[in-house]
Design an enzyme around this catalytic site. Structure first.
Site, mmCIF file in Angstrom:
data_model
loop_
_atom_site.group_PDB
_atom_site.id
_atom_site.type_symbol
_atom_site.label_atom_id
_atom_site.label_comp_id
_atom_site.label_asym_id
_atom_site.label_seq_id
_atom_site.Cartn_x
_atom_site.Cartn_y
_atom_site.Cartn_z
ATOM 1 N N CYS A 171 0.801 -1.222 0.000
ATOM 2 C CA CYS A 171 0.000 0.000 0.000
ATOM 3 C C CYS A 171 0.842 1.285 0.000
ATOM 4 O O CYS A 171 1.437 1.610 -1.018
ATOM 5 C CB CYS A 171 -0.983 -0.065 1.167
ATOM 6 S SG CYS A 171 -2.366 1.048 0.969
ATOM 7 N N HIS A 192 -3.329 -5.596 2.231
ATOM 8 C CA HIS A 192 -3.000 -5.840 3.638
ATOM 9 C C HIS A 192 -3.649 -7.176 3.975
ATOM 10 O O HIS A 192 -4.099 -7.902 3.094
ATOM 11 C CB HIS A 192 -3.625 -4.758 4.520
ATOM 12 C CG HIS A 192 -3.121 -3.384 4.280
ATOM 13 N ND1 HIS A 192 -1.951 -2.912 4.828
ATOM 14 C CD2 HIS A 192 -3.627 -2.347 3.571
ATOM 15 C CE1 HIS A 192 -1.779 -1.642 4.481
ATOM 16 N NE2 HIS A 192 -2.777 -1.277 3.713
HETATM 17 N N1 GLN Z 1 -2.077 6.822 2.237
HETATM 18 C C1 GLN Z 1 -2.254 5.923 1.205
HETATM 19 C C2 GLN Z 1 -3.648 5.918 0.595
HETATM 20 O O1 GLN Z 1 -4.633 6.087 1.298
HETATM 21 C C3 GLN Z 1 -1.837 4.543 1.702
HETATM 22 C C4 GLN Z 1 -2.760 3.953 2.728
HETATM 23 C C5 GLN Z 1 -2.297 2.607 3.215
HETATM 24 O O2 GLN Z 1 -1.104 2.315 3.278
HETATM 25 N N2 GLN Z 1 -3.241 1.780 3.645
HETATM 26 O O3 GLN Z 1 -3.737 5.750 -0.605
#
Ligand code: GLN
Length: 244
Positions: free
Chosen positions: A93, A192
């Site tokens: 992510c 995740h």
């Molecule tokens: N900040 C990023 C987004 O919302 C990554 C979020 C995350 O790592 N879950 O796209």
């Protein structure tokens, strides 16, 4: 022979159980008698990426990504050299977004990425949230990956291959059906979950590639994955119905 794992920024980037990826990687090594040690690297710590066998970067909020981007920029040459000679990397992510060219925040600010893979990310209007099923080909072997996504960013792949195609969920951008990216031994994904405990075939590929890069025998003793397979199956059935 010990596999050395680098967990980058464990204090900053650990969303939705990302640390479970380290646990799954190390445990599947230990079950096979492969010694493994984990080094945690935090902001400002010295790092020699070539010395590691597997490098893991988790996900984080926009604020954490900004902090991390600055710290990573100082290490980019070192990391690029290791990636080019086959370092095995899993980035989730926010970590995945930063391996690309840039991430544009909702207010228009651009966080510069490392440019290790040819993709870029721009914040979208709504977040893509939920469980995901992905069809992937892991070094020629078809695999069904399951995981959980929660991101505002929309990632577009330019000159890099997707990790797989979404069967259910948003994936890279909710539009083109791609999920994640793969370049050499670098795997980027929005999943995740944590990802690796849910997807033992991917964990084993990462272990096998790490052994191969070290010049070691990379054939892995099979493990009894009955629970993992049932969990993967249960999630896929929940999301897709009883399709095979
Ligand atoms: N900040 C990023 C987004 O919302 C990554 C979020 C995350 O790592 N879950 O796209």
């Amino acid at each position: 022979m010990t596999l050395t794992v680098c967990h980058l920024y464990p204090d900053l980037l650990n969303l939705y159980g990302d640390r479970g990826n380290i646990i799954a990687f190390t445990q599947r090594c230990r079950w096979r008698g492969i010694p493994v040690r984990v080094m945690e690297v935090n902001l400002g710590d010295k790092v020699q990426c070539q010395d590691y066998d597997f490098l893991f970067i988790g996900g984080g909020s926009d604020r954490e990504q900004d902090l991390m981007a600055q710290d990573l920029a100082a290490r980019v040459d070192n990391l690029r050299a290791a990636v080019e000679e086959g370092l095995v990397v899993l980035a989730i992510c926010g970590g995945y977004q930063l391996l690309g060219k840039y991430y544009r925040l909702p207010d228009g600010t651009k966080i510069r990425g490392l440019g290790l893979m040819d993709h870029h990310t721009e914040a979208g209007d709504a977040r893509l949230i939920g469980n995901v099923v992905v069809e992937a080909e892991l070094n020629g072997i078809k695999a069904r990956l399951v995981g959980f996504e929660n991101h505002g960013g929309r990632t577009r792949l330019n000159g890099v291959q997707p990790l797989g195609r979404v069967v259910r969920g948003g994936g890279n951008n909710g539009i083109d059906g791609t999920e994640g990216a793969r370049y050499k031994n670098v795997f980027g994904t929005y999943l995740h979950g944590p990802l690796l405990p849910k997807n033992p075939a991917l964990t084993d590929l990462l272990i096998s590639l790490s052994l191969q890069r070290k010049g070691l025998d990379n054939r892995l003793e099979p493990l009894d994955d009955a629970f993992e397979k049932r969990a993967n199956q249960a999630m896929a059935e929940k999301l897709l119905g009883n399709q095979p």
